[in-house]
Scaffold this active site. Structure first.
Site, PDB file in Angstrom:
ATOM      1  N   SER A  50      42.728  36.937  40.735  1.00 29.78           N
ATOM      2  CA  SER A  50      42.421  36.640  42.131  1.00 29.78           C
ATOM      3  C   SER A  50      41.158  36.288  42.461  1.00 29.78           C
ATOM      4  O   SER A  50      40.382  37.160  42.237  1.00 29.78           O
ATOM      5  CB  SER A  50      43.431  37.610  42.931  1.00 29.78           C
ATOM      6  N   TYR A 107      44.263  46.536  45.813  1.00 33.16           N
ATOM      7  CA  TYR A 107      44.894  45.369  45.004  1.00 33.16           C
ATOM      8  C   TYR A 107      43.713  44.524  44.356  1.00 33.16           C
ATOM      9  O   TYR A 107      43.929  44.155  43.238  1.00 33.16           O
ATOM     10  CB  TYR A 107      45.637  44.395  46.109  1.00 33.16           C
ATOM     11  N   LYS A 115      42.927  44.295  40.052  1.00 35.14           N
ATOM     12  CA  LYS A 115      42.595  42.930  39.285  1.00 35.14           C
ATOM     13  C   LYS A 115      41.557  42.959  38.506  1.00 35.14           C
ATOM     14  O   LYS A 115      41.462  42.579  37.349  1.00 35.14           O
ATOM     15  CB  LYS A 115      42.716  41.485  40.502  1.00 35.14           C
TER      16      LYS A 115
END
Length: 335
Positions: free
Chosen positions: A124, A148, A152
């Site tokens: 992302s 988050y 990643k």
């Protein structure tokens, strides 16, 4: 040869399965439906005209993944399965670290043992954090500002390190904001629970299943004060994953690519465009910023154009038209 698609019943995953089929590749879907509806599998089978192989299970479960390897000639993996909400990761960081890291570690360990040649990872643009320069290139510093985003980036590093000492080549796709649906209207975005991404919420308000849109801040340093994002059609994104499977990486054991349009659009601009397309009023309230949200983010995708032969072909209007078509046909989501 067959591609294992983890999270293949999810939003981007399901469209990638459709793109794989269109490209003549076989796929096995692995999904535990924590972020997907079961009706997606039936819709994919209707769309492709095939009985796609599907396994109901967790990508972090070694026994489940090993059984897939035993039953199928898996030569590649596309890994989508993950928790994916920035605000939720801020309030539940340990859950995000456990879920997202465990699945990646399990898959890459078994991939190195099982003769997999290509591992494509759904990363992302949040790994860049608050980029100091725009557009964002792959060479810019990675400083994620949410758990988050941190998961990643950790998964990227795990895969790059594993690729350096194995036969697996890793392709790490940092994509921006997926929007839209398959042109057939058979599959699209079906958020479980309350939608958090902008376009699904905007479209729910237009449809009347949600009363108002909340815009999280209008005091950013942008022309109209609302956040700017790079929105990319989910089918362009899906085709980017197919390109990542087919690309010649040369001597690279791993490679990072941005997938976006290279065009930034503000929240207000998206709302106006959606109102025009749906011919519906979209009432909204401006509320406080969300933790972890960024002011501006859009991509430089020139590396993907040169090395993958990929670039986004669909514009924002088509993204919204396709999304609206799917939602009108499936206002309650797929069964």
């Amino acid at each position: 040869m067959t591609t294992l698609v983890t999270g293949g019943a999810g939003y981007v995953g399901s469209h990638t399965v459709a793109a794989l089929h269109a490209a003549g590749r076989d796929a096995v879907i692995l999904d535990d439906f924590s972020n997907a509806q079961r009706g997606v599998v039936a819709a994919l089978r209707r769309l492709t005209g095939r009985r796609l192989e599907f396994v109901d299970g967790d990508a972090a479960d070694r026994l489940t993944v090993r059984r897939i390897f035993d039953a199928h000639d898996i030569d590649s993996i596309i890994h989508f399965a993950a928790l994916k909400s920035v605000p939720e990761s801020v309030s539940e960081p340990l859950r995000y670290y456990r879920k997202n890291l465990d699945s990646t570690l399990t898959l890459i360990e078994l991939a190195t043992e099982g003769g997999v040649s290509r591992f494509v990872f759904s990363s992302s643009a949040v790994v860049y954090g608050s980029a100091e320069e725009l557009p964002i290139t792959e060479e810019m510093p990675v400083v994620p500002e949410s758990p988050y985003g941190a998961t990643k980036l950790m998964c990227e590093r795990i895969l790059a390190d594993a690729a350096a000492v194995s036969q697996v080549q890793s392709v790490l796709l940092r994509y921006f904001n997926p929007v839209g649906a398959h042109p057939s209207g058979l599959i699209g975005e079906n958020p479980l629970g309350e939608a958090q991404n902008l376009v699904p919420v905007v479209m729910q308000v237009a449809l009347g299943t949600r009363s108002r849109l909340e815009i999280y801040g209008d005091d950013y340093d942008t022309p109209d004060g609302t956040p700017i994002r790079d929105y990319v059609h989910v089918m362009d994104l899906a085709e980017g994953h197919v390109a990542a499977l087919n690309a010649d990486l040369g001597n690279h054991s791993s490679r990072v690519f941005n997938l976006g349009t290279g065009v930034g659009t503000s929240v207000n601009e998206v709302v106006r465009a959606a109102s025009e397309i749906t011919q519906r009023e979209i009432p909204f309230d401006v509320v406080a910023r969300r933790p972890g949200d960024l002011g501006e983010s859009w991509a430089d995708c020139s590396r993907a154009a040169v090395e993958l032969g990929w670039s986004a072909r669909r514009d924002l209007r088509l993204m919204l038209v396709d999304h609206w078509r799917f939602l009108c046909r499936h206002p309650q989501g797929l069964p």
